[in-house]
Every structure is written in C-alpha cells, then in structure tokens.
Enzyme design. Structure first.
Site, PDB file in Angstrom:
ATOM      1  N   ASN A   1       2.042   1.231   4.506  1.00 17.29           N
ATOM      2  CA  ASN A   1       2.436   0.053   4.934  1.00 17.29           C
ATOM      3  C   ASN A   1       2.628   0.162   6.505  1.00 17.29           C
ATOM      4  OD1 ASN A   1       4.749  -1.633   5.725  1.00 17.29           O
ATOM      5  ND2 ASN A   1       3.333  -2.533   5.234  1.00 17.29           N
TER       6      ASN A   1
ATOM      7  N   CYS B   1       1.255  -1.417  -0.018  1.00 15.64           N
ATOM      8  CA  CYS B   1       0.002   0.051   0.414  1.00 15.64           C
ATOM      9  C   CYS B   1       1.302   1.454   0.312  1.00 15.64           C
ATOM     10  CB  CYS B   1      -1.136  -0.021   1.345  1.00 15.64           C
ATOM     11  SG  CYS B   1      -0.149   0.053   2.729  1.00 15.64           S
TER      12      CYS B   1
ATOM     13  N   ASP C   1      -8.027   3.698   1.128  1.00 18.15           N
ATOM     14  CA  ASP C   1      -7.783   4.045   2.604  1.00 18.15           C
ATOM     15  C   ASP C   1      -8.570   4.632   3.231  1.00 18.15           C
ATOM     16  OD1 ASP C   1      -5.339   4.540   3.736  1.00 18.15           O
ATOM     17  OD2 ASP C   1      -4.071   6.143   2.269  1.00 18.15           O
TER      18      ASP C   1
ATOM     19  N   CYS D   1      -1.513   1.569   7.288  1.00 18.44           N
ATOM     20  CA  CYS D   1      -3.419   0.794   7.516  1.00 18.44           C
ATOM     21  C   CYS D   1      -3.754  -0.816   6.842  1.00 18.44           C
ATOM     22  CB  CYS D   1      -3.683   1.895   7.357  1.00 18.44           C
ATOM     23  SG  CYS D   1      -3.435   3.228   8.579  1.00 18.44           S
ATOM     24  N   ARG D   2      -3.557  -0.481   5.599  1.00 19.61           N
ATOM     25  CA  ARG D   2      -4.503  -1.618   4.628  1.00 19.61           C
ATOM     26  C   ARG D   2      -3.441  -2.744   4.738  1.00 19.61           C
ATOM     27  NH1 ARG D   2      -5.616   2.519   0.139  1.00 19.61           N
ATOM     28  NH2 ARG D   2      -3.154   2.988   0.582  1.00 19.61           N
ATOM     29  N   SER D   3      -1.995  -2.415   4.006  1.00 22.25           N
ATOM     30  CA  SER D   3      -0.862  -3.717   3.938  1.00 22.25           C
ATOM     31  C   SER D   3      -0.671  -4.861   4.828  1.00 22.25           C
ATOM     32  CB  SER D   3       0.077  -3.781   3.128  1.00 22.25           C
ATOM     33  OG  SER D   3       0.710  -2.431   3.396  1.00 22.25           O
TER      34      SER D   3
HETATM   35  P1  4NP Z   1      -1.985   2.623   4.331  1.00 21.65           P
HETATM   36  O1  4NP Z   1      -2.381   4.054   4.731  1.00 21.65           O
HETATM   37  O2  4NP Z   1      -1.426   3.216   2.712  1.00 21.65           O
HETATM   38  O3  4NP Z   1      -3.008   2.051   3.858  1.00 21.65           O
HETATM   39  O4  4NP Z   1      -1.018   2.257   5.047  1.00 21.65           O
HETATM   40  C1  4NP Z   1      -1.750   5.678   4.725  1.00 21.65           C
HETATM   41  C2  4NP Z   1      -0.674   5.801   5.737  1.00 21.65           C
HETATM   42  C3  4NP Z   1      -0.330   7.230   6.172  1.00 21.65           C
HETATM   43  C4  4NP Z   1      -0.197   8.090   4.441  1.00 21.65           C
HETATM   44  C5  4NP Z   1      -1.130   7.249   4.087  1.00 21.65           C
HETATM   45  C6  4NP Z   1      -1.788   6.630   3.472  1.00 21.65           C
HETATM   46  N1  4NP Z   1       0.484   8.666   5.251  1.00 21.65           N
HETATM   47  O5  4NP Z   1       0.200   9.879   4.257  1.00 21.65           O
HETATM   48  O6  4NP Z   1       1.087   9.100   5.700  1.00 21.65           O
END
Ligand code: 4NP
Length: 162
Positions: A10, A7, A123, A12-14
């Site tokens: 790294n 994702c 997300d 939330c989703r992955s």
């Molecule tokens: P993820 O979500 O891609 O599912 O881990 C996010 C986590 C952090 C950020 C963006 C998306 N960020 O901009 O820090």
C-alpha cells in the site's frame, strides 16, 4: 459506489490506483469513493512511495495525503468492488477475509483490460522511476475501462458468473 484497490505494501501501486480512479470518477461526475490497502502491514501509516507521489504529481494527481493501511475482512462488507494488483494479493486477501470473502466483488485490476488473462500490475518497488511511469500508464488504462464498465450501469459485481 465504494471501490478498494489492494496491493502488497500500500505504498507503490494501490495508492496510485486510488488516486487515478478517484480522479477519473470525479471528472466523470460519478459519486464514487475510492480507497486503498495493502495485504502487508509494514507501511501502515506511511505516505505513498516518493516515486509514486512524483509520478502522480507529474500527471496532475496529488496522492501525498494518503496513509498506508492494512486490508481487513471488514473491507469485504464496506466496499462494492475490490481490485487486486496481482494474484498473490488476491490469494492473501482471500485467506485474511476467511468466511467474509465475497468472490463476486473481487477481481484482478488488469482483468478489466485483459479479461481472463490473469495479468499483474508489476511491483515497481525494487526498480527505478521508469517502472513507476509504466505502472501509472497501466493502471490509468485499467481505470478508464472500469469507468466505462461500471460508470454507466452501476452493477454490483465484478464476476457475475461466480
Ligand atoms: P506495493 O509495493 O505492493 O506496490 O506497495 C511494495 C511496497 C513495499 C514492499 C513490497 C512491495 N515491502 O516489502 O516493503
């Protein structure tokens, strides 16, 4: 078989996808190693988001020990299959991998449920807990499809036609 979930952050989703697929593979008696990475580097070394940890835990999966890392072009060689949470993640990784990009190994996670529809795992980072529960359910269904598709025959590609 080695499988990578990717994702943006790294956190939330992955990490959820890693924990969910590893759990299902273990329970199915499959010798799979599942890992996760982000295309961004903001959360390298960080534990998963508190709400990802909470929702995983409520479903009996412990992801607290995971540590964020950034996707690298080496991952294209290390892993047999690489699943992306959305099209931006796939496009960014393709650019990062350069000549090492292997399209037959790479695909959108939700293509395993909705082939060709290019659906994204939303997300949940900017929303509340309910979004994390929705993402958990979506990823869990996709992982069931992956276990069903790849668990029996161990094919080496996601996209046989590319
Ligand atoms: P993820 O979500 O891609 O599912 O881990 C996010 C986590 C952090 C950020 C963006 C998306 N960020 O901009 O820090």
């Amino acid at each position: 078989m080695k499988i990578l979930m990717v994702c943006l952050g790294n956190i939330c989703r992955s990490p959820l996808a890693e924990g969910i697929l590893q759990d299902k593979a273990n329970k199915a008696g499959l010798n799979w190693q599942v890992d996760s990475a982000g295309t961004g580097n903001w959360h390298v070394g960080h534990a998963p988001h508190k709400l990802s940890q909470k929702v995983a835990g409520l479903n009996g999966i412990d992801i607290c020990q995971q540590k964020g890392r950034q996707f690298s072009s080496d991952d294209m060689n290390t892993f047999d299959l690489i699943f992306f949470m959305d099209e931006d993640n796939l496009a960014d990784a393709k650019q990062m991998a350069g000549i090492h990009w292997k399209p037959a190994k790479a695909g959108l996670l939700l293509d395993s449920l909705y082939p060709g529809e290019k659906k994204s795992v939303p997300d949940p980072y900017y929303g509340g807990e309910v979004g994390f529960h929705e993402v958990f359910e979506l990823i869990s269904k996709a992982c069931d499809a992956i276990i069903y598709k790849f668990g029996k025959t161990h094919p080496s590609v996601i996209n046989p036609t590319v």
